[in-house]
Design a protein around this motif. Sequence first.
Motif, PDB file in Angstrom:
ATOM      1  N   GLU A  28      -5.640   0.734   1.757  1.00 46.29           N
ATOM      2  CA  GLU A  28      -4.363   1.410   1.528  1.00 46.29           C
ATOM      3  C   GLU A  28      -4.578   2.751   0.831  1.00 46.29           C
ATOM      4  N   ALA A  29      -5.593   2.827  -0.044  1.00 42.70           N
ATOM      5  CA  ALA A  29      -5.870   4.081  -0.754  1.00 42.70           C
ATOM      6  C   ALA A  29      -6.297   5.181   0.214  1.00 42.70           C
ATOM      7  N   LYS A  48      -3.203   6.228   2.243  1.00 46.20           N
ATOM      8  CA  LYS A  48      -2.336   7.045   1.379  1.00 46.20           C
ATOM      9  C   LYS A  48      -2.908   8.446   1.204  1.00 46.20           C
ATOM     10  N   GLU A  49      -4.199   8.551   1.014  1.00 44.88           N
ATOM     11  CA  GLU A  49      -4.829   9.868   0.861  1.00 44.88           C
ATOM     12  C   GLU A  49      -4.671  10.686   2.136  1.00 44.88           C
ATOM     13  N   GLU A 105      -2.255  10.449   4.276  1.00 40.44           N
ATOM     14  CA  GLU A 105      -0.854  10.876   4.324  1.00 40.44           C
ATOM     15  C   GLU A 105      -0.627  12.028   3.353  1.00 40.44           C
ATOM     16  N   ASP A 106      -1.150  11.906   2.141  1.00 42.41           N
ATOM     17  CA  ASP A 106      -1.002  12.964   1.132  1.00 42.41           C
ATOM     18  C   ASP A 106      -1.602  14.292   1.597  1.00 42.41           C
ATOM     19  N   ASP A 149       2.023  -0.389   8.316  1.00 43.16           N
ATOM     20  CA  ASP A 149       1.315   0.124   7.133  1.00 43.16           C
ATOM     21  C   ASP A 149       1.463   1.637   7.026  1.00 43.16           C
ATOM     22  N   THR A 197       3.452   3.754   4.120  1.00 45.32           N
ATOM     23  CA  THR A 197       2.729   4.721   3.297  1.00 45.32           C
ATOM     24  C   THR A 197       3.397   6.092   3.306  1.00 45.32           C
ATOM     25  N   GLY A 198       4.275   6.336   4.277  1.00 39.70           N
ATOM     26  CA  GLY A 198       4.990   7.605   4.313  1.00 39.70           C
ATOM     27  C   GLY A 198       4.786   8.427   5.562  1.00 39.70           C
TER      28      GLY A 198
END
Length: 138
Positions: free
Chosen positions: A73-74, A77-78, A80-81, A96, A100-101
């Motif tokens: 997930e990290a 998320k990265e 996506e960021d 997922d 996460t966005g």
Amino acid sequence: MTDLKLTPRKNQVTENLLQEEEKLFELEQAFGSPLNIVLPESIRQNIKEYREVYDKHRISGKIFLAHKANKSEALVKEAEDQGICIDVASKEELKDALKTGFKGDRIECTGPKNLEFLELALKHGCSIHLDSLSELDR
């Protein structure tokens, strides 16, 4: 026969971690083997380097994280960021990514696709890579 030696390419974050042998042995003792260590800051550097190559050579294109190969997930998320795209190969991976966005315009759906996967992908405006005419018919 020639003896070929493959030297891994390691970034500084990984190199620093590998120097912490005592800590690595402690982690292995606590969690067992194989031990998967996730370093989201490494993906950040990889994305930066890809973008530099694109800019240097005036290449347009998208950078994708393959969710199947990066279950953390990290890492998702990265990605996506950092504003890159994601390749998902199942309904669960798509869920997922959305959680996460990620928005549909930064998601591509690949692999075998059942009806539920296709419906969720269409609902969110994802790019769908069709593998057969039967997927198109569905």
